[in-house]
Write a protein that holds these residues in place. Structure first.
Motif, PDB file in Angstrom:
ATOM      1  N   LEU A   4      55.367  31.709  36.977  1.00  0.00           N
ATOM      2  CA  LEU A   4      54.042  31.109  36.929  1.00  0.00           C
ATOM      3  C   LEU A   4      53.222  31.715  38.059  1.00  0.00           C
ATOM      4  N   LEU A   5      52.055  32.253  37.725  1.00  0.00           N
ATOM      5  CA  LEU A   5      51.224  32.961  38.699  1.00  0.00           C
ATOM      6  C   LEU A   5      50.062  32.089  39.149  1.00  0.00           C
ATOM      7  N   VAL A   6      49.972  31.872  40.455  1.00  0.00           N
ATOM      8  CA  VAL A   6      48.918  31.055  41.045  1.00  0.00           C
ATOM      9  C   VAL A   6      48.011  31.920  41.912  1.00  0.00           C
ATOM     10  N   GLY A   7      46.716  31.648  41.847  1.00  0.00           N
ATOM     11  CA  GLY A   7      45.761  32.355  42.687  1.00  0.00           C
ATOM     12  C   GLY A   7      44.396  31.717  42.567  1.00  0.00           C
ATOM     13  N   HIS A   8      43.453  32.227  43.353  1.00  0.00           N
ATOM     14  CA  HIS A   8      42.087  31.714  43.315  1.00  0.00           C
ATOM     15  C   HIS A   8      41.162  32.819  42.840  1.00  0.00           C
ATOM     16  N   ALA A   9      40.443  32.563  41.725  1.00  0.00           N
ATOM     17  CA  ALA A   9      39.645  33.608  41.071  1.00  0.00           C
ATOM     18  C   ALA A   9      40.531  34.824  40.858  1.00  0.00           C
ATOM     19  N   ILE A  10      41.657  34.570  40.262  1.00  0.00           N
ATOM     20  CA  ILE A  10      42.739  35.549  40.215  1.00  0.00           C
ATOM     21  C   ILE A  10      42.441  36.759  39.339  1.00  0.00           C
ATOM     22  N   GLU A  11      41.407  36.653  38.502  1.00  0.00           N
ATOM     23  CA  GLU A  11      41.079  37.800  37.658  1.00  0.00           C
ATOM     24  C   GLU A  11      40.711  39.025  38.486  1.00  0.00           C
ATOM     25  N   HIS A  12      40.150  38.811  39.674  1.00  0.00           N
ATOM     26  CA  HIS A  12      39.788  39.928  40.548  1.00  0.00           C
ATOM     27  C   HIS A  12      41.030  40.618  41.105  1.00  0.00           C
ATOM     28  N   ASP A  13      42.026  39.842  41.470  1.00  0.00           N
ATOM     29  CA  ASP A  13      43.271  40.409  41.989  1.00  0.00           C
ATOM     30  C   ASP A  13      43.996  41.210  40.919  1.00  0.00           C
ATOM     31  N   LEU A  14      44.051  40.665  39.716  1.00  0.00           N
ATOM     32  CA  LEU A  14      44.716  41.360  38.621  1.00  0.00           C
ATOM     33  C   LEU A  14      43.979  42.646  38.258  1.00  0.00           C
ATOM     34  N   LYS A  15      42.663  42.615  38.374  1.00  0.00           N
ATOM     35  CA  LYS A  15      41.862  43.785  38.026  1.00  0.00           C
ATOM     36  C   LYS A  15      42.136  44.945  38.971  1.00  0.00           C
ATOM     37  N   VAL A  16      42.158  44.676  40.282  1.00  0.00           N
ATOM     38  CA  VAL A  16      42.383  45.763  41.233  1.00  0.00           C
ATOM     39  C   VAL A  16      43.821  46.267  41.177  1.00  0.00           C
ATOM     40  N   LEU A  17      44.732  45.393  40.788  1.00  0.00           N
ATOM     41  CA  LEU A  17      46.124  45.813  40.634  1.00  0.00           C
ATOM     42  C   LEU A  17      46.377  46.483  39.286  1.00  0.00           C
ATOM     43  N   ARG A  18      45.392  46.367  38.394  1.00  0.00           N
ATOM     44  CA  ARG A  18      45.477  46.948  37.048  1.00  0.00           C
ATOM     45  C   ARG A  18      46.702  46.431  36.305  1.00  0.00           C
ATOM     46  N   ILE A  19      46.872  45.130  36.365  1.00  0.00           N
ATOM     47  CA  ILE A  19      47.976  44.504  35.651  1.00  0.00           C
ATOM     48  C   ILE A  19      47.446  43.293  34.888  1.00  0.00           C
ATOM     49  N   SER A  20      48.230  42.819  33.956  1.00  0.00           N
ATOM     50  CA  SER A  20      47.898  41.612  33.203  1.00  0.00           C
ATOM     51  C   SER A  20      49.085  40.662  33.287  1.00  0.00           C
ATOM     52  N   HIS A  21      48.818  39.400  32.981  1.00  0.00           N
ATOM     53  CA  HIS A  21      49.853  38.383  33.005  1.00  0.00           C
ATOM     54  C   HIS A  21      49.542  37.408  31.880  1.00  0.00           C
ATOM     55  N   PRO A  22      50.556  36.889  31.195  1.00  0.00           N
ATOM     56  CA  PRO A  22      50.298  35.949  30.096  1.00  0.00           C
ATOM     57  C   PRO A  22      49.381  34.811  30.543  1.00  0.00           C
ATOM     58  N   LYS A  23      48.352  34.561  29.759  1.00  0.00           N
ATOM     59  CA  LYS A  23      47.356  33.559  30.128  1.00  0.00           C
ATOM     60  C   LYS A  23      47.973  32.190  30.356  1.00  0.00           C
ATOM     61  N   HIS A  24      48.933  31.819  29.520  1.00  0.00           N
ATOM     62  CA  HIS A  24      49.535  30.497  29.662  1.00  0.00           C
ATOM     63  C   HIS A  24      50.427  30.384  30.889  1.00  0.00           C
ATOM     64  N   MET A  25      50.640  31.511  31.581  1.00  0.00           N
ATOM     65  CA  MET A  25      51.460  31.513  32.790  1.00  0.00           C
ATOM     66  C   MET A  25      50.614  31.674  34.050  1.00  0.00           C
ATOM     67  N   ILE A  26      49.314  31.479  33.933  1.00  0.00           N
ATOM     68  CA  ILE A  26      48.404  31.613  35.071  1.00  0.00           C
ATOM     69  C   ILE A  26      47.801  30.258  35.421  1.00  0.00           C
ATOM     70  N   ARG A  27      47.754  29.949  36.717  1.00  0.00           N
ATOM     71  CA  ARG A  27      47.088  28.753  37.201  1.00  0.00           C
ATOM     72  C   ARG A  27      46.064  29.195  38.254  1.00  0.00           C
ATOM     73  N   ASP A  28      44.799  29.165  37.859  1.00  0.00           N
ATOM     74  CA  ASP A  28      43.714  29.606  38.727  1.00  0.00           C
ATOM     75  C   ASP A  28      43.064  28.388  39.370  1.00  0.00           C
ATOM     76  N   THR A  29      43.190  28.261  40.684  1.00  0.00           N
ATOM     77  CA  THR A  29      42.689  27.079  41.374  1.00  0.00           C
ATOM     78  C   THR A  29      41.159  27.013  41.403  1.00  0.00           C
ATOM     79  N   SER A  30      40.494  28.084  41.007  1.00  0.00           N
ATOM     80  CA  SER A  30      39.027  28.040  40.960  1.00  0.00           C
ATOM     81  C   SER A  30      38.521  27.428  39.661  1.00  0.00           C
ATOM     82  N   THR A  31      39.423  27.173  38.713  1.00  0.00           N
ATOM     83  CA  THR A  31      39.003  26.657  37.411  1.00  0.00           C
ATOM     84  C   THR A  31      39.512  25.242  37.114  1.00  0.00           C
ATOM     85  N   TYR A  32      40.373  24.695  37.953  1.00  0.00           N
ATOM     86  CA  TYR A  32      40.940  23.376  37.679  1.00  0.00           C
ATOM     87  C   TYR A  32      39.855  22.309  37.769  1.00  0.00           C
TER      88      TYR A  32
END
Length: 208
Positions: free
Chosen positions: A103-131
């Motif tokens: 389970l991947l946790v982060g804040h506004a995590i789409e930016h981190d994934l973008k610079v790393l050029r990776i993806s992660h299953p949406k249902h396995m992401i918990r973004d604290t900026s959207t809760y």
């Protein structure tokens, strides 16, 4: 959760030593059940990984190999921090291995994934900026990690240069604070019938 992992790009930003120490809560006491009672093994909780990246600036076309802006006042990154850095493809491969089945946790995590050029299953992401509970603090807008951490954890971060270790830990602690309610909400949403099924069933009832 027996173990938590904070994955980070930058580990030595100033101010990291001022961060409150996070500790996992003590395990619950063992039950005094009789030995004759057969207990079913508990389902193992999925591991949680928190990630945060600090970025530097490069050429607008994204192709330049040299850094044009270290953004030190915010990122805390200096030339010596990355002059002997690892090859990007190697780092990317290692990060993907760390995140696998977690389970991947982060804040506004789409930016981190973008610079790393990776993806992660949406249902396995918990973004604290959207809760939703956190967004109530800013009347529905995306709240900043600094504000959430101060309000809910009583800790001050991002005073001057940022630390990706601090930010990752803060996001992880915020998630753990509301984990039970967050996961329950997601479970309820997944159990709801899809709109297509509703309209189809309604149509069938009307034709009867």
């Amino acid at each position: 959760m027996n173990k938590s992992v904070a994955s980070t790009v930058h580990k030595n930003a100033n101010g990291a030593n001022n961060w409150l120490k996070f500790t996992n809560s003590s395990p619950p006491p063992t039950s005094n059940l009789k030995k004759s009672i057969v207990q079913k093994p508990e389902k193992k909780e999925i591991e949680v990984v928190a990630i945060d990246c600090e970025m530097v600036g490069i050429h607008d076309d994204g192709q330049a190999k040299s850094v044009t802006d270290y953004r030190t006042p915010v990122s805390g990154i200096r030339p010596e921090d990355i002059e002997n850095g690892e090859i990007f493809t190697k780092v990317k491969k290692e990060v993907l291995q760390i995140l696998k089945n977690k389970l991947l946790v982060g804040h506004a995590i789409e930016h981190d994934l973008k610079v790393l050029r990776i993806s992660h299953p949406k249902h396995m992401i918990r973004d604290t900026s959207t809760y939703w509970q956190f967004k109530q603090l800013t009347e529905g807008r995306r709240p900043g990690l600094k504000r959430l951490t101060l309000h809910f954890l009583g800790a001050s971060i991002q005073e001057g240069e940022h630390s990706s270790v601090q930010d990752a830990k803060a996001a992880l602690q915020l998630y753990m604070l509301v984990r039970k309610d967050w996961e329950l909400l997601l479970k309820k949403r997944r159990s709801r019938p899809k709109n297509g099924n509703k309209s189809q069933n309604g149509s069938q009832r009307r034709h009867k």
